[in-house]
Design a protein around this motif. Structure first.
Motif, PDB file in Angstrom:
ATOM      1  N   LEU A  49       0.832  -1.192   0.000  1.00  0.00           N
ATOM      2  CA  LEU A  49       0.000   0.000   0.000  1.00  0.00           C
ATOM      3  C   LEU A  49       0.861   1.235   0.000  1.00  0.00           C
ATOM      4  O   LEU A  49       1.954   1.224   0.542  1.00  0.00           O
ATOM      5  N   GLY A  51       0.344   5.763   0.301  1.00  0.00           N
ATOM      6  CA  GLY A  51      -0.491   6.948   0.304  1.00  0.00           C
ATOM      7  C   GLY A  51       0.345   8.151   0.661  1.00  0.00           C
ATOM      8  O   GLY A  51       1.368   8.020   1.297  1.00  0.00           O
ATOM      9  N   LEU A  56      -1.582   9.460   3.979  1.00  0.00           N
ATOM     10  CA  LEU A  56      -1.019   8.152   4.160  1.00  0.00           C
ATOM     11  C   LEU A  56       0.426   8.195   3.718  1.00  0.00           C
ATOM     12  O   LEU A  56       0.835   9.088   3.024  1.00  0.00           O
ATOM     13  N   GLY A 209      -4.775   7.466  -1.527  1.00  0.00           N
ATOM     14  CA  GLY A 209      -4.107   6.314  -0.949  1.00  0.00           C
ATOM     15  C   GLY A 209      -4.188   5.175  -1.938  1.00  0.00           C
ATOM     16  O   GLY A 209      -5.108   5.116  -2.762  1.00  0.00           O
ATOM     17  N   ASN A 211      -3.362   0.757  -2.664  1.00  0.00           N
ATOM     18  CA  ASN A 211      -3.029  -0.579  -2.201  1.00  0.00           C
ATOM     19  C   ASN A 211      -2.496  -1.396  -3.362  1.00  0.00           C
ATOM     20  O   ASN A 211      -2.939  -1.229  -4.501  1.00  0.00           O
ATOM     21  N   HIS A 250      -3.380  -1.084   5.399  1.00  0.00           N
ATOM     22  CA  HIS A 250      -4.185  -1.378   4.207  1.00  0.00           C
ATOM     23  C   HIS A 250      -5.652  -1.050   4.473  1.00  0.00           C
ATOM     24  O   HIS A 250      -6.329  -0.438   3.650  1.00  0.00           O
ATOM     25  N   ASN A 253      -6.514   2.559   4.404  1.00  0.00           N
ATOM     26  CA  ASN A 253      -6.642   3.111   3.061  1.00  0.00           C
ATOM     27  C   ASN A 253      -7.998   2.787   2.447  1.00  0.00           C
ATOM     28  O   ASN A 253      -8.638   3.633   1.825  1.00  0.00           O
ATOM     29  N   MET A 256     -10.433   5.048   4.108  1.00  0.00           N
ATOM     30  CA  MET A 256     -10.043   6.443   4.251  1.00  0.00           C
ATOM     31  C   MET A 256     -11.286   7.325   4.193  1.00  0.00           C
ATOM     32  O   MET A 256     -12.157   7.154   3.346  1.00  0.00           O
TER      33      MET A 256
END
Length: 411
Positions: A49, A51, A56, A209, A211, A250, A253, A256
């Protein structure tokens, strides 16, 4: 480091360290901000991930996967800046900055059921993933996941988008509005390179963000590990204890919290993007611009009535009016003639190839009706399309009377 800056790597004192194999840095125990990555010491499973923009900073998961072993994931997660979003009280489930009390290993064991390579959208893998998610959600006081009726028609990237939004909306968070071409291309680059994607240069992102996951064959499997097996107690080098800043990165995100006046996503799947195996990437962006969606959540929710049905699943049956047998039909339009019922053809014989081939159905088949003579039958699809076989006359469908299925101007 200031929020939004990036770093190739930091040691425990904050000094720069060289990037490791595959272009990723060896992770620190803590990273105040910036990007962190890691090369995989295991051959099978990897998830990551990233961000920025004060929201992030970086995350990675790597681990082994064997057909009869529990996964050994590796995870390095971002620190949270002062601008890390806070979630309003009174919403369902556990939301950032709160985290689950413990990891929930998937039950059933997804790594033993889903394919270790390629894209696995089999009923066995999907059903196991749904059961595992339902089990994990029940421990959070949430209802089980309900996949849309057109799940098996969606592309892998669209499935990843839908699965992400289903985790958001069940907790009262606004869905991402849709996928956009620019962000899909960025996600595709990340998936192809086995790395965290980033918004294109100049893209008007006020927060974002992303992943990344490698070595997993189904998007539900990917989202499970991001959401439910991401914290203390997992082989997470950035999460050695409950107070470490990298725990549940993770999940944070996926969940978020942004205003989502204009929130869009990019998603991608690459069948060989990570060590010759499957690779997934998603990019969640709050934008100050206006980027048209190529696949929208609103259209998908209108088109996705009913439960998801595997293409091979029998969805309807009809007796031969002559009493000699029975016809059954699958969601993909395959007709089986049982007993003495004559075989009058099916979707494949009429030039279609189920739900995912070069000439796919627009919606799954949901019913079959025989002609009075028993020498033909009609198949009807979820979107109102009607298909004739044998001596069944064509009498029209919802399209011919002015409707356009589930997503058109007169749905």
């Amino acid at each position: 480091m200031e929020p939004g800056a990036t770093a190739e790597g930091w040691d425990a004192t904050g000094s720069a360290v060289p990037a490791g194999p595959a272009g990723r840095a060896t992770p620190p125990d803590e990273c105040p901000s910036g990007r962190v990555g890691h090369a995989s010491p295991w051959p099978r499973l990897a998830v990551a991930l990233l961000g920025v923009l004060g929201l992030l900073s970086g995350l990675g998961l790597l681990g082994a996967r064997a057909s009869h072993q529990a996964p050994s994931p590796w995870l390095a997660a971002p620190a949270r800046s002062d601008s890390w979003p806070r979630t309003a009280s009174g919403q369902a489930g556990i939301l950032p900055p709160a985290n689950p009390p413990a990891n929930i290993p998937p039950n059933p064991d997804l790594l033993a059921i889903c394919s270790p390579s390629g894209y696995d959208d089999s009923a066995a893998c999907v059903d196991a993933s749904v059961k595992a998610i339902d089990n994990a959600r029940s421990q959070e006081g949430l209802p089980g996941i309900e996949l849309p009726g057109n799940w098996y028609q969606l592309t892998p990237a669209e499935q990843l988008f839908v699965a992400t939004n289903l985790e958001r909306t069940v907790r009262g968070l606004p869905p991402m509005a849709g996928l956009t071409s620019a962000l899909d291309q960025a996600a595709a680059t990340g998936a192809a390179q086995g790395a965290d994607p980033e918004p294109p240069a100049g893209y008007p992102a006020s927060a974002w963000g992303s992943n990344w996951a490698g070595g997993l064959s189904n998007p539900l499997e990917v989202v499970y590990y991001w959401m439910y097996d991401d914290g203390p107690g997992s082989p997470n080098v950035a999460c050695p204890n409950a107070g470490a800043p990298g725990c549940w990165g993770h999940r944070d995100n996926v969940l978020m919290e942004v205003s989502c006046q204009d929130c869009v996503m990019g998603a991608a799947f690459d069948s060989t993007g990570w060590q010759g195996g499957p690779s997934w990437a998603e990019l969640l962006v709050e934008t100050s611009g206006s980027d048209p969606t190529s696949f929208s959540w609103s259209a998908e929710t209108r088109a996705s009535t009913g439960p998801a049905v595997a293409p091979s699943a029998t969805v309807a049956a009809a007796p031969d009016p002559g009493g000699s047998g029975l016809w059954t039909v699958s969601a993909a339009g395959a007709v089986s003639a049982l007993g003495g019922a004559p075989n009058e053809g099916d979707m494949a014989s009429d030039g279609f190839t189920g739900l995912t081939g070069p000439h796919p159905l627009a919606a799954p088949i949901v019913g079959i009706a025989p002609t009075p003579s028993g020498q033909g039958y009609w198949l009807v699809a979820q979107d109102g399309g009607v298909f004739t076989f044998g001596n069944a006359p064509y009498l029209g469908n919802t399209y011919t009377i002015g409707f356009t299925g589930l997503t058109g101007p007169h749905p």
